[in-house]
Design an enzyme around this catalytic site. Structure first.
Site, PDB file in Angstrom:
ATOM      1  CB  SER A  66      -0.925   0.002   1.216  1.00 32.43           C
ATOM      2  OG  SER A  66      -0.289   0.669   2.285  1.00 32.43           O
ATOM      3  CE  LYS A  67      -1.001   7.969  -1.546  1.00 30.70           C
ATOM      4  NZ  LYS A  67      -2.076   8.813  -2.014  1.00 30.70           N
ATOM      5  NE  ARG A  68      -1.821   3.604   5.039  1.00 31.75           N
ATOM      6  CZ  ARG A  68      -2.723   3.689   4.064  1.00 31.75           C
ATOM      7  NH1 ARG A  68      -2.920   4.840   3.459  1.00 31.75           N
ATOM      8  NH2 ARG A  68      -3.413   2.631   3.680  1.00 31.75           N
TER       9      ARG A  68
END
Ligand code: GLU
Length: 451
Positions: A219-221
């Site tokens: 994911s982005k994080r």
């Protein structure tokens, strides 16, 4: 026919490592075949667009060295790469899309429906030939069997992704669509649209996704997901590019560190791996370390200073010569600049942090007596150089009838707060007599024994 490929990101304000890899694979294929690499910003979603979001993509591509080969001429500096041209922006191509909608309407393949325009989708299953995934037949879902038609222009007049994506690939005479596997499910629609325009679809190569090392979806994080991390934390573009090459593509013989020219000559679509790639930060850092060893002194010093400043160390209190000597003792010892503050931050702090447990272990009352002797010998050393300090330490050890180790370890701990780091005698020379004596005294004080 010469190859024409494109990277077609939507500006989300974020350049994901997967997007960077898609761009790279397209670029590699263009360079391998002597074709063209085109950059097309898919910015029809006006609500999410901003110049900053576009810049994130352009900066990332430039940092990686992925230069694009054509685009509309720009007078401003928004997208200059090799020549005076920017990327293509879908937001500037509205007239073209309108014409193409009319064309489909004229052919009876598109029609108005409640203010929107819908495409008359074929009812037959569509075969998607894919160089990586193999042949995939896309059957219609139950819902699609009832009504497979889909919107190509929304009721607010905005053409949708599937439509503009295909029109542009067609207008730009794209020969190979190399993109993430998440788009495989859209491809039947795209093929149907190409056929509706009377054009054979391009060759497809859907690249498997990048997962986290544990197999979960990235994911982005997740750490390492954003290209900004590498740009900001002082990674070397050549190392990141090299690592991205290996994320889903593999040369024969398990080769890892490879010059980009060699990758270009070997890269081909059929060798893109079928299974999902796993992102391995340790491996990227290892590779970065391999490249870091080859970096010239000037670049090493400049990036090193940047890393120290980023960590908030007060470099302005030190002379350029001091900073430079400190950095020179780190060369060849790091995998990436992010390690630098922990490795050598002791050069720039008034008080080093010493782990109390390590202190208790190294500074026993007996050890303190010995360190006290060494301290006095150092204090009496006129010429505070690495060579002289080594002689001094060894002479003290000989006097005490011990090996050098029992003096070396506590000295390193007192002066750096750590049990590993740059060469001891060199770092002592750079710190200078005053700091070294202060640090030895402080460690002896802190150790709490009345020695
Ligand atoms: N704008 C799409 C995306 O960012 C591009 C899809 C494609 O490469 O065809 O996912």
């Amino acid at each position: 026919m010469s190859t024409r490929v494109r990277f077609a990101p939507s500006p989300t304000g974020f350049l994901h490592i997967g997007g960077a890899r898609t761009a790279l694979f397209n670029w590699l294929y263009a360079r391998h075949t002597g074709g063209k690499f085109i950059l097309r910003i898919e910015d029809t979603d006006a609500a999410r667009n901003s110049q900053e979001a576009v810049n994130v993509i352009l900066d990332g591509l430039r940092w990686l060295g992925l230069d694009w080969d054509e685009g509309p001429l720009t007078g401003d500096a928004t997208g200059q790469c090799k020549g005076d041209f920017g990327p293509y922006f879908q937001s500037q191509r509205g007239a073209l899309y309108k014409r193409r909608v009319e064309e489909l309407k004229d052919k009876g393949l598109a029609y108005e429906d409640a203010g929107a325009v819908k495409f008359r989708m074929t009812r037959d299953p569509i075969l998607i030939p894919d160089v990586v995934v193999g042949n995939v037949t896309r059957e219609l879902t139950d819902r699609e069997q009832v009504d497979p038609d889909f919107v190509i222009v929304r009721s607010d007049g905005q053409p949708v992704f599937h439509f503009v994506n295909v029109v542009d690939d067609l207008e730009m005479k794209i020969t190979h669509v190399i993109r993430g596997e998440d788009h495989l499910s859209n491809t039947a629609k795209h093929i149907a649209l190409f056929r509706a325009f009377g054009v054979e679809p391009p060759c497809y190569a859907h690249i498997p996704l990048i997962l986290n090392i544990d197999g979960t979806k990235m994911s982005k994080r997740d750490r390492g997901a954003s290209m900004t991390t590498y740009m900001d934390e002082g990674y070397l573009p050549a190392a990141v590019v090299n690592y991205l090459c290996l994320l889903g593509w593999s040369p024969k013989g398990n080769r890892e560190k490879m010059p980009i020219e060699e990758v270009i000559s070997l890269f081909d679509l059929p060798q893109i791996l079928r299974h999902n790639a796993r992102f391995d930060m340790d491996k990227l850092q290892w590779l970065n370390g391999e490249y870091l060893r080859e970096v010239g002194d000037e670049q090493f010093r400049a990036e090193g200073e940047r890393a120290f400043r980023r960590a908030g160390l007060p470099l302005e209190k030190f002379t350029p010569a001091y900073i430079r000597s400190a950095l020179d003792t780190c060369k060849g010892k790091l995998k990436w600049f992010g390690e630098l503050p922990a490795y050598a931050g002791f050069y720039f702090t008034d008080m080093v942090n010493i782990d109390p447990a390590a202190l208790t272990k190294d500074f026993t009352p007996e050890a303190k007596t010995r360190i006290g002797k060494l301290r006095d010998a150092f204090a009496g050393t006129e010429e505070f150089t690495a060579a002289r300090l080594e002689q001094t330490l060894k002479a003290v050890a000989a006097q005490l009838g011990i090996k050098a180790g029992p003096l070396v370890h506590p000295t390193r701990l007192a002066c750096t707060g750590s049990s590993a780091g740059p060469s001891l005698y060199h770092l002592l020379e750079i710190l200078g007599k005053e700091r070294v004596i202060q640090r030895l005294d402080r460690a002896m004080e802190l150790s709490g024994y009345s020695g």
